[in-house]
Design an enzyme around this catalytic site. Sequence first.
Site, PDB file in Angstrom:
ATOM      1  N   ASP A   1       0.867  -1.175   0.000  1.00  0.00           N
ATOM      2  CA  ASP A   1       0.000   0.000   0.000  1.00  0.00           C
ATOM      3  C   ASP A   1       0.904   1.225   0.000  1.00  0.00           C
ATOM      4  O   ASP A   1       1.500   1.569   1.021  1.00  0.00           O
ATOM      5  CB  ASP A   1      -0.900  -0.010   1.233  1.00  0.00           C
ATOM      6  CG  ASP A   1      -1.819   1.202   1.288  1.00  0.00           C
ATOM      7  OD1 ASP A   1      -1.760   2.056   0.373  1.00  0.00           O
ATOM      8  OD2 ASP A   1      -2.601   1.304   2.259  1.00  0.00           O
TER       9      ASP A   1
ATOM     10  N   TYR B   1      -2.577  16.554  -7.936  1.00  0.00           N
ATOM     11  CA  TYR B   1      -1.783  15.642  -8.755  1.00  0.00           C
ATOM     12  C   TYR B   1      -0.597  16.376  -9.361  1.00  0.00           C
ATOM     13  O   TYR B   1       0.538  15.890  -9.319  1.00  0.00           O
ATOM     14  CB  TYR B   1      -2.684  15.071  -9.849  1.00  0.00           C
ATOM     15  CG  TYR B   1      -2.007  14.177 -10.857  1.00  0.00           C
ATOM     16  CD1 TYR B   1      -1.735  12.851 -10.573  1.00  0.00           C
ATOM     17  CD2 TYR B   1      -1.677  14.655 -12.124  1.00  0.00           C
ATOM     18  CE1 TYR B   1      -1.142  12.013 -11.505  1.00  0.00           C
ATOM     19  CE2 TYR B   1      -1.083  13.838 -13.070  1.00  0.00           C
ATOM     20  CZ  TYR B   1      -0.818  12.522 -12.763  1.00  0.00           C
ATOM     21  OH  TYR B   1      -0.221  11.713 -13.704  1.00  0.00           O
TER      22      TYR B   1
ATOM     23  N   GLY C   1      -7.015   2.071 -16.183  1.00  0.00           N
ATOM     24  CA  GLY C   1      -7.317   3.130 -15.230  1.00  0.00           C
ATOM     25  C   GLY C   1      -7.870   4.368 -15.889  1.00  0.00           C
ATOM     26  O   GLY C   1      -8.776   5.024 -15.351  1.00  0.00           O
TER      27      GLY C   1
ATOM     28  N   ASP D   1      -9.634   4.480 -18.582  1.00  0.00           N
ATOM     29  CA  ASP D   1     -11.020   4.182 -18.953  1.00  0.00           C
ATOM     30  C   ASP D   1     -11.949   4.431 -17.765  1.00  0.00           C
ATOM     31  O   ASP D   1     -13.014   5.047 -17.905  1.00  0.00           O
ATOM     32  CB  ASP D   1     -11.137   2.737 -19.431  1.00  0.00           C
ATOM     33  CG  ASP D   1     -12.540   2.387 -19.883  1.00  0.00           C
ATOM     34  OD1 ASP D   1     -13.027   2.999 -20.861  1.00  0.00           O
ATOM     35  OD2 ASP D   1     -13.162   1.510 -19.261  1.00  0.00           O
TER      36      ASP D   1
END
Length: 253
Positions: A58, A151, A188, A190
């Site tokens: 993770d 981002y 991803g 999509d």
Amino acid sequence: MSLLDGRVTLVSGGTQGVGAGIARAAVREGACVVVTGRRRDVGERLAAEIGATYVLTDLSDVESARASAAAVVDRYGRIDCLVNAAGLTARGSLLDTTVELFDRHMAVNLRAPFFLMQAAVRDMLRRAEPGTILNIISVSELGGQPYLAPYVAAKSGLAGLTRNAAYAHRFDRIRINGLDIGWTDTEGEDVVQRAYHDAGDDWREQAAKRLPMGRLARVDEIADFAVFLLSARSGVVTGSVIDWDQQVIGGMD
């Protein structure tokens, strides 16, 4: 001889999308590949398919990220190549981004790559051996869309980190480069197009009409270039963040 013959290669975020493509290409070129990701079923299926090793990780948890690098060294004795391919792309503008969303972007897109690079470089220095690192960044780090504010902040940081680390370790013969990739056809993407942009089944065709080359970038193309940068065939190149896109940054009519 294959481009990555016998090289132990950790692909962080390598269970789907661009990361999975790089993992496939690296195996094809003779590397001993370890992929990481959160979804055990996806990771184990990919690893079995391509002949890699999967480590449950993770990346939002820095200790989990560090443990993945330690697991590679424990099993194979070293890390020769590292690819930071994970990318959280959840949307958020300057005005609507929450602290929680900002922190998630920083954790996955910047903090995890930082400490994985730290672990890989420490291993390379411990063995007094050269190595290569490739960070999958994004052309959005140069400005990006308004709805990608956190981002962009994280990926811009990763671009700066790439150059800083490359400069710091150039005399250790550790080459560190980045790819600013553009719009790419992935599983991803999509999901993102349908979830955030109300895209229909023909979104790829509609996107292609607006792109210079008449199509989105393909994962296999990026993967081949990534393997080249990881390999000795790319020579002495280090500290480069390469725009891998069909748009020309700064060009305008």
